[in-house]
Design a protein around this motif. Structure first.
Motif, PDB file in Angstrom:
ATOM      1  N   ILE A 202     -23.153 -69.626  22.044  1.00  0.00           N
ATOM      2  CA  ILE A 202     -22.375 -69.628  23.283  1.00  0.00           C
ATOM      3  C   ILE A 202     -20.905 -69.874  22.984  1.00  0.00           C
TER       4      ILE A 202
ATOM      5  N   PHE B 163     -19.171 -66.758  21.712  1.00  0.00           N
ATOM      6  CA  PHE B 163     -19.242 -65.567  22.566  1.00  0.00           C
ATOM      7  C   PHE B 163     -17.840 -65.050  22.880  1.00  0.00           C
TER       8      PHE B 163
ATOM      9  N   ILE C  34     -17.950 -67.036  30.168  1.00  0.00           N
ATOM     10  CA  ILE C  34     -19.248 -66.461  30.529  1.00  0.00           C
ATOM     11  C   ILE C  34     -19.595 -66.518  32.008  1.00  0.00           C
TER      12      ILE C  34
ATOM     13  N   ALA D 181     -24.625 -64.919  26.610  1.00  0.00           N
ATOM     14  CA  ALA D 181     -23.816 -65.642  25.632  1.00  0.00           C
ATOM     15  C   ALA D 181     -24.659 -66.293  24.544  1.00  0.00           C
TER      16      ALA D 181
END
Length: 579
Positions: free
Chosen positions: A414, A417, A489, A505
């Motif tokens: 994440i 990402f 995200i 993500a």
């Protein structure tokens, strides 16, 4: 073998109360038949014995979508429809020192500032790609075997031509629907397209041609809840707790979105696959609706064994779903319903009274906490009945709660990402919601639920922060990380992270953006197959973009300025980490 999420109960017309039918309108419930499922050993499921005259319907299927007809002018049918009673591994963590994280944060500041000044954003929710499309569905899907059929149409197992993903399609004849049924169809589609949860059936598309509507959903092949139980040699409280927790998680998410299901029952609880560890999903939102906390609902809908007493009184709230959960759990633990009768009217009269017992013969081996939990779910007064959130916090469920250890690798994915351009955000969102496999998503949903502390089906800033503090102790650094994550995200700009946003993500980016998946995505968007994506083609998949958004997309990736996106530009935009 077929997907139970495709049982075609739309073929059955539902009056104000959907009921269970068996030939002689009797429910065989002799004392010898009330053996607890937890004690059954290798015997056949007690559920199968109790509601035995139902075999003739076991080949019926349904999507997570149904058509229901209310005929309020007619006397409610007394014919009782048959009740088909069919009852982790954490990835090795990757370590990253606090100093390394600090350096990465500093190195990305310039990129983040650039991303923030990109210009106008487009909101990209799961509903973005669930468009109503006109044309030949055969252009997109290869039709396989028929899973169910009846007066309204057929249910098919199909394969998406470009991705090879297996899905289910319900074909509904337009000339078989009255106006009210048609409005219900679109109402259910609008409800399902906005629900984004690991335990709720996913709707992909709605097609129509001159003669038919086609609802496209995920294909669930694991069978109904009671089907699974019948195959088990033993059944424990821990398994019952796992199943009811998943149902309650879906219920909490619905209630948070102001949606009441109104027909929770074992037939509408379907396993994703035949894997013994498969997760389950709630289907059939045909009787669902948006509710208002300030206004009680009045339409009498449901199924007799599971219907709440206040629904029979035409004044109820979303807590009717909690009553249904209590009945389901009661059956899971002992093998028969708490309210029974030889006729529909007898069943409903006993529901109205609301009195039930825990027969020592069947319940002595069941824990006191389980019986107390059921009692709190089946309180006659809805105001004293647990809410879905409160139910998930009950001591009995807490006793069997899964591990809360957070997987560092998922959090690292994440953090890393990257999707600063509008088109890349849109395409990655499309890939995760429309092109990912159930197995890929299932690997991530447990991590999502570990972070989702309040069980509402969303991740807040505070929940993310607690997750990051579990792997490193620097509060200031963790706060910076979470701010960056939300900016990256939260593509529907809700202030919360939805399940699909999390998966987008959290999935390994090389895996999500594999060569084959990128090629498939391009073919889906390139509707006429000329090797370029135009504004019109993008809008077929995403809906109206507007000239300003299209201009922004072109400025992000139209390198040669020809006003369209070539495959090479598409690949470069998706696979370059820094754009």
């Amino acid at each position: 073998m077929g997907s139970k999420c495709c049982r075609d109960d739309s073929i059955q017309i539902k009056d104000e109360i959907q009921t269970a039918q068996y030939p002689d309108a009797t429910l065989p419930l002799g004392p010898k038949q009330k053996e607890s499922l937890s004690q059954q050993g290798s015997k056949n499921s007690q559920v199968q014995e109790i509601l035995v005259p139902i075999d003739k319907k076991q080949n019926e299927y349904e999507l997570g979508s149904e058509i229901h007809v209310d005929k309020e002018q007619k006397q409610v049918a007394t014919v009782v429809q048959e009740q088909q009673q069919k009852i982790e591994e954490i990835v090795q963590s990757q370590k990253m020192t606090t100093e390394q994280i600090k350096k990465e944060v500093q190195s990305q500041n310039q990129e983040d500032n650039c991303a923030k000044s990109m210009g106008k954003k487009i909101k990209l929710g799961v509903e973005t790609f669930v468009q109503s499309k006109v044309g030949s569905i055969g252009t997109h899907y290869n039709f396989g075997k028929v899973l169910g059929q009846g007066a309204f149409g057929k249910v098919w197992k199909v394969t998406h031509k470009t991705t090879g993903l297996v899905r289910a399609i319900k074909q509904i004849k337009k000339n078989s629907l009255i106006k009210e049924e048609e409005s219900r169809l679109f109402s259910e589609m609008n409800i399902l397209k906005n629900l984004d949860h690991p335990h709720i059936v996913k709707l992909f598309e709605l097609f129509q041609d001159e003669n038919n509507y086609y609802l496209v959903t995920e294909y669930l092949s694991g069978g109904e809840l009671f089907d699974r139980i019948k195959k088990m040699s033993s059944f424990s409280e821990s398994i019952a707790a796992d199943y009811i927790r998943q149902i309650l998680l879906a219920t909490v998410h619905c209630h948070e979105k102001k949606i009441v299901h109104r027909d929770l029952k074992p037939e509408n609880i379907i396993f994703i696959s035949e894997d013994p560890k498969s997760q389950l999903k709630v289907i059939d939102f045909g009787t669902s609706r948006k509710f208002d906390n300030q206004k009680a609902m009045s339409k009498r809908l449901g199924t007799p064994y599971y219907i709440a007493p206040e629904v029979l009184g035409h004044s109820y709230t979303e807590k009717c779903d909690i009553w249904s959960c209590g009945v389901i759990l009661y059956i899971l633990l002992c093998g028969y319903p708490p309210f029974v009768g030889k006729t529909e009217n007898q069943i409903l009269e006993r529901v109205k009274i609301g009195k039930f017992t825990f027969d020592p013969e069947d319940w002595d081996s069941i824990s006191k906490e389980a019986k107390e939990f059921i009692t709190k779910l089946l309180r006659m007064d809805p105001n004293k009945r647990l809410s879905a959130k409160q139910a998930l916090e009950d001591p009995w469920l807490a006793k069997y709660a899964p591990s809360t250890q957070v997987n560092r690798k998922v959090l690292d994915n994440i953090r890393q990402f990257q999707a600063q351009t509008v088109l890349k955000q849109a395409l990655m969102s499309y890939m995760i919601t429309q092109m990912s496999t159930q197995k890929e998503i299932q690997e991530l949903q447990k991590e999502f639920q570990r972070l989702d502390i309040n069980n509402d089906g969303f991740l807040s800033k505070d929940e993310f922060l607690k997750g990051y503090l579990s792997i490193q102790n620097d509060l200031k650094l963790a706060e910076e990380e979470v701010e960056k994550i939300l900016e990256k995200i939260d593509i529907n700009q809700s202030g919360l992270i939805d399940f699909s946003e999390f998966c987008m993500a959290a999935m390994n980016q090389e895996k999500l953006l594999s060569v084959s998946r990128v090629e498939q995505a391009f073919k889906i968007f390139d509707q006429n197959g000329d090797g370029f994506i135009s504004k019109k083609e993008l809008e077929i998949v995403m809906g109206d973009l507007g000239d300003d958004v299209w201009s922004q997309i072109l400025s992000d990736c139209d390198n040669n300025g020809d006003g369209q996106i070539s495959y090479e530009e598409f690949v470069k935009m998706l696979q370059n980490k820094k754009l």
